[in-house]
Design a protein around this motif. Structure first.
Motif, mmCIF file in Angstrom:
data_model
loop_
_atom_site.group_PDB
_atom_site.id
_atom_site.type_symbol
_atom_site.label_atom_id
_atom_site.label_comp_id
_atom_site.label_asym_id
_atom_site.label_seq_id
_atom_site.Cartn_x
_atom_site.Cartn_y
_atom_site.Cartn_z
ATOM 1 N N MET A 1 32.704 27.250 44.414
ATOM 2 C CA MET A 1 32.385 27.768 45.720
ATOM 3 C C MET A 1 32.809 26.791 46.813
ATOM 4 O O MET A 1 32.997 27.198 47.926
ATOM 5 N N ASP A 2 32.932 25.526 46.467
ATOM 6 C CA ASP A 2 33.410 24.552 47.444
ATOM 7 C C ASP A 2 34.921 24.694 47.587
ATOM 8 O O ASP A 2 35.600 25.151 46.678
ATOM 9 N N CYS A 10 40.957 31.917 43.523
ATOM 10 C CA CYS A 10 39.797 31.840 42.634
ATOM 11 C C CYS A 10 40.012 32.732 41.414
ATOM 12 O O CYS A 10 39.724 32.334 40.282
ATOM 13 N N GLU A 11 40.542 33.916 41.628
ATOM 14 C CA GLU A 11 40.808 34.835 40.528
ATOM 15 C C GLU A 11 41.868 34.263 39.577
ATOM 16 O O GLU A 11 41.721 34.344 38.350
ATOM 17 N N PRO A 39 30.134 33.790 33.195
ATOM 18 C CA PRO A 39 31.303 33.610 34.050
ATOM 19 C C PRO A 39 30.910 33.238 35.480
ATOM 20 O O PRO A 39 29.774 33.452 35.903
ATOM 21 N N ASN A 40 31.867 32.681 36.187
ATOM 22 C CA ASN A 40 31.646 32.372 37.589
ATOM 23 C C ASN A 40 31.867 33.617 38.449
ATOM 24 O O ASN A 40 32.411 34.609 37.983
ATOM 25 N N MET A 41 31.438 33.555 39.669
ATOM 26 C CA MET A 41 31.723 34.625 40.630
ATOM 27 C C MET A 41 33.085 34.359 41.231
ATOM 28 O O MET A 41 33.423 33.220 41.529
ATOM 29 N N ARG A 59 35.742 44.231 42.956
ATOM 30 C CA ARG A 59 37.046 44.555 42.361
ATOM 31 C C ARG A 59 37.570 43.377 41.545
ATOM 32 O O ARG A 59 38.049 43.547 40.416
ATOM 33 N N ALA A 60 37.463 42.178 42.080
ATOM 34 C CA ALA A 60 37.934 40.988 41.366
ATOM 35 C C ALA A 60 37.102 40.751 40.110
ATOM 36 O O ALA A 60 37.643 40.410 39.056
#
Length: 64
Positions: A1-2, A10-11, A39-41, A59-60
């Protein structure tokens, strides 16, 4: 997130990390049937100049 990355970056990184993780688990002959993955967001970084909508994030996330 940073960080200042956008949702696309990110995806991309999430996809790479998951592929590498499962490849190494496969090589180690880990039985995946009982595994729980947290999993991460997939969201843009806090410093990103672009914001993602709830729909963008959903969607991601749906790809994984």
């Amino acid at each position: 997130m940073d960080g200042d990355h956008d949702i696309v970056r990110c995806e991309q990184i999430t996809e790479w990390v998951l592929k590498e993780t499962f490849q190494e688990l496969y090589y180690a002959k880990v039985a995946l049937e009982g595994m729980v993955l947290k999993p991460n967001m997939i969201v843009p970084g806090k410093g990103s100049k672009t914001r993602a909508t709830v729909e963008d994030v959903a969607r991601a996330q749906s790809r994984f």
